[in-house]
Each structure stands twice: as C-alpha cells, then as structure tokens.
Design an enzyme around this catalytic site. Structure first.
Site, short mmCIF file in Angstrom:
data_model
loop_
_atom_site.label_atom_id
_atom_site.label_comp_id
_atom_site.label_asym_id
_atom_site.label_seq_id
_atom_site.Cartn_x
_atom_site.Cartn_y
_atom_site.Cartn_z
CG HIS A 1 -8.78 -1.82 2.30
ND1 HIS A 1 -7.55 -1.33 1.92
CD2 HIS A 1 -8.71 -3.17 2.17
CE1 HIS A 1 -6.77 -2.34 1.60
NE2 HIS A 1 -7.43 -3.47 1.74
CG ASP B 1 -6.66 0.23 -0.86
OD1 ASP B 1 -5.90 0.46 0.10
OD2 ASP B 1 -7.90 0.23 -0.79
CG HIS C 1 -4.55 1.61 3.60
ND1 HIS C 1 -5.27 0.54 3.13
CD2 HIS C 1 -3.59 1.08 4.41
CE1 HIS C 1 -4.78 -0.58 3.63
NE2 HIS C 1 -3.76 -0.28 4.42
CG HIS D 1 -8.23 3.11 1.26
ND1 HIS D 1 -7.83 2.13 2.16
CD2 HIS D 1 -9.34 3.69 1.76
CE1 HIS D 1 -8.70 2.13 3.17
NE2 HIS D 1 -9.62 3.06 2.96
CG HIS E 1 0.74 -4.63 5.49
ND1 HIS E 1 0.40 -4.14 6.73
CD2 HIS E 1 0.54 -3.61 4.62
CE1 HIS E 1 0.00 -2.88 6.61
NE2 HIS E 1 0.08 -2.53 5.33
CG HIS F 1 0.42 3.09 4.76
ND1 HIS F 1 -0.13 2.70 5.96
CD2 HIS F 1 0.40 2.00 3.96
CE1 HIS F 1 -0.45 1.41 5.89
NE2 HIS F 1 -0.14 0.94 4.70
CG HIS G 1 -1.60 -1.16 1.62
ND1 HIS G 1 -1.50 -1.74 2.86
CD2 HIS G 1 -2.43 -1.94 0.88
CE1 HIS G 1 -2.26 -2.83 2.88
NE2 HIS G 1 -2.82 -2.98 1.70
NE ARG H 1 1.08 0.10 9.50
CZ ARG H 1 0.54 1.30 9.40
NH1 ARG H 1 1.31 2.35 9.20
NH2 ARG H 1 -0.76 1.47 9.49
ZN ZN Z 1 -6.69 0.53 1.86
CU CU Z 2 -0.55 -0.91 4.37
#
Ligand code: ZN
Ligand code: CU
Length: 194
Positions: free
Chosen positions: A110, A122, A102, A119, A159, A86, A84, A176
């Site tokens: 999401h 994403d 995100h 998002h 992740h 962020h 992602h 993370r």
């Molecule tokens: Zn997301």
């Molecule tokens: Cu993330």
C-alpha cells in the site's frame, strides 16, 4: 427401402441446417474485428454504508496519459478521507467489506499514488470542506479502464478517516462510509477500434 430414403433426406435436411447455422455465426460481427470494443468513460455512483450519509459520483475518463478521475462526494466529515478502488464491485454488505481489499493485481505494498510502489487501487485521499463536500479532479497515469488490469467492474470505497499512505495494508483509513461499482458510462456504445 422407403424408410431408408426418408432417413437419408432427413439427414440431408439436418446437415443443410447445421451448415446454414455455422455460416450465419460470423455475419453477426460485420467487418474485421481485430480488437474488442473500447470503452473510454466509466462511472461509479457511491451509496452510503449502514449508519452513514456519504454519497456521490466518481467519473473515470481514459486519456492517453492515464485515467482522469473526477469525484464529487458529500455527507463527509471535514478533512481527508481514504479513497480507493477495491477488488470487487460488490457493495452488498452493510459495512462495505464485500468489496474486498485494495485492488492490487501487481502485488505491491500500500502507498501513495505518487510513490514508486503502491496498490493499483490507491487513489490517495479526498478532502472534504467544512460543509462535508469533496471535489477531486486528477489523472492517475497507472490506471486503465479496460484490459487485464482494467478497473471497470471493481469497487470504489470512501473511508471515515485519512489514508496515511504508508500503513500496511490499507493506510489505516478507518471504516468504509460509501461504496460504489465502476460501470460503463451512458453513451458508451461499443466502437470497433482500427
Ligand atoms: Zn492500498
Ligand atoms: Cu479503501
């Protein structure tokens, strides 16, 4: 009378300098600058969070169809890993949580990058092979490098687990394991767009 003359000359000198100063300003920007400098390539170098060994490089290239993202990451467990953008380009905390949630400037739920709603950050999953290496190369039509929703200066997070592409608000992708900041790539000198 004499001191009055001195004061008058001094005011003239000050006035002259301020006129020169004001006139000098626009000359720093030659030509007609109608748009801000454009950057077409950005890069994020991913560093492991505390207790992990995940590292890699993600390149972002602005194309007419969106942003092409090329990721090469290693040190992962085999399988899928949430990937992602962020909100913050801040990897200062040992767990990567300083990067915030995100990137979601359009206030969407999401989801999958292929779904109608998701998002802006994403990007789906990276898939690591048996050696823990992942390679991804795809275009995300909704991304932009610059402008009000540009991604330069934001964070990239990998992740520990798979993003299920539906759980709110994060896809239940686990901890993370790597964090990087999206910056302007080398060789990207500002160019004036016409
Ligand atoms: Zn997301
Ligand atoms: Cu993330």
């Amino acid at each position: 009378m004499k001191s009055c003359n001195k004061l008058f000359i001094l005011s003239l000198v000050v006035l002259a300098f301020s006129v020169i100063h004001v006139e000098a300003q626009p000359k720093k920007f030659p030509g007609k600058m109608k748009r801000p400098p454009m950057v077409t390539q950005a890069i994020a170098v991913l560093h492991p969070t505390a207790g992990n060994n995940v590292h890699g490089v993600v390149k972002f290239i602005q194309t007419p169809k969106g942003v092409r993202v090329i990721a090469d990451v290693e040190g992962l467990t085999p399988g899928k890993h949430g990937f992602h953008i962020h909100e913050f380009g801040d990897c200062s905390s040992p767990d990567g949580k300083s990067a915030g949630g995100h990137f979601n400037p359009t206030n969407q739920p999401h989801g999958s990058p292929d779904a109608p709603k998701h998002h802006m950050g994403d990007l789906g999953n990276l898939e690591a092979d048996a050696n823990g290496k992942a390679h991804l190369d795809r275009v995300y039509p909704f991304l932009r490098l610059m402008g009000p929703m540009g991604i330069i200066g934001r964070g990239v997070i990998i992740h520990s687990g798979e993003d299920d592409l539906k759980s709110q608000p994060t896809g239940n992708a686990g901890k993370r394991v790597a964090c990087g900041v999206i910056g302007i790539a080398k060789g990207q000198s500002p160019k004036m767009m016409k």
